[in-house]
Write an enzyme that holds these catalytic residues in place. Structure first.
Site, PDB file in Angstrom:
ATOM      1  N   GLY A  34       0.834  -1.201   0.000  1.00  0.00           N
ATOM      2  CA  GLY A  34       0.000   0.000   0.000  1.00  0.00           C
ATOM      3  C   GLY A  34       0.860   1.239   0.000  1.00  0.00           C
ATOM      4  N   CYS A  35       0.387   2.285   0.616  1.00  0.00           N
ATOM      5  CA  CYS A  35       1.104   3.555   0.646  1.00  0.00           C
ATOM      6  C   CYS A  35       2.545   3.363   1.112  1.00  0.00           C
ATOM      7  CB  CYS A  35       0.387   4.531   1.579  1.00  0.00           C
ATOM      8  SG  CYS A  35       1.281   6.080   1.814  1.00  0.00           S
TER       9      CYS A  35
END
Length: 200
Positions: A34-35
């Site tokens: 993810g991020c």
């Protein structure tokens, strides 16, 4: 044994150990969770990790920008590239930290971020890492910790493109904005539900 001989043998032994340590070359590990802002910190703090770089990998576009990747369609995932000393920290330990910082049950999404650019993935460098990654996934599945299948990809590493400088170590450059994003995205709440309070 004469003292002179003893000290000579000790010197030879120390030089031999030092030589073997010098022969151990740094290795790379590449993970997507993810991020990428949120994936730096957990690895940065590990003894034996020499550097953590955020960037993009797994896609087709050359030299992608943050705007291109975040809009989708390039095939890249936000990722971290870790350089580590295998004499001080094992790849298996890095895998353990990786798993406890992702949601392995959701495809093409991590927490509030949706799209293939936010998929969870292990990009292995060589067959030894491939085998270790598959073994760690199998062990997690066999533990019956989850009632759903693990969908994290395990794929060969391809070219890694470092992200723009303002993304590097964002969590230390902009701690308030980072914490606001992390809380608002529900990352810690979900990780606690998956892994327990002290696991990430």
């Amino acid at each position: 044994m004469p003292a002179r001989v003893f000290f000579a043998l000790c010197s030879i032994l120390l030089l031999s150990v030092a030589g073997r340590a010098a022969d151990v070359q740094p290795e790379k590990a590449t993970f997507a969770g993810g991020c990428f802002w949120c994936m730096e910190g957990p690895f940065d703090k590990l003894a034996g990790v020499q550097s953590v770089t955020v960037g993009y990998t797994g896609g087709t576009m050359e030299n992608p920008s943050y705007e291109a990747v975040s809009s989708g369609g390039t095939g890249h995932a936000e990722a971290v590239e870790i350089v580590f000393d295998p004499a001080r920290i094992s790849y298996e330990k890095l895998l353990e930290v990786f798993w406890h910082n992702v949601d392995p049950l959701t495809a093409n999404r991590q927490f509030c971020d949706v799209g293939e650019q936010y998929r969870s993935a292990i990009f292995f460098h060589g067959e030894a890492q491939h085998a270790a990654a598959e073994a760690s996934k199998k062990a997690l599945e066999e533990s019956k910790k989850f009632d759903r299948s693990i969908v994290t990809e395990i794929v060969p590493a391809s070219r890694f493109w470092p992200a723009e400088e303002y993304h590097q170590h964002y969590y230390t450059k902009n701690p308030l904005r980072y914490q606001y994003y992390r809380f608002g995205c529900g990352r810690d709440a979900r990780l606690e539900k998956l892994w327990g309070k002290s696991e990430h």
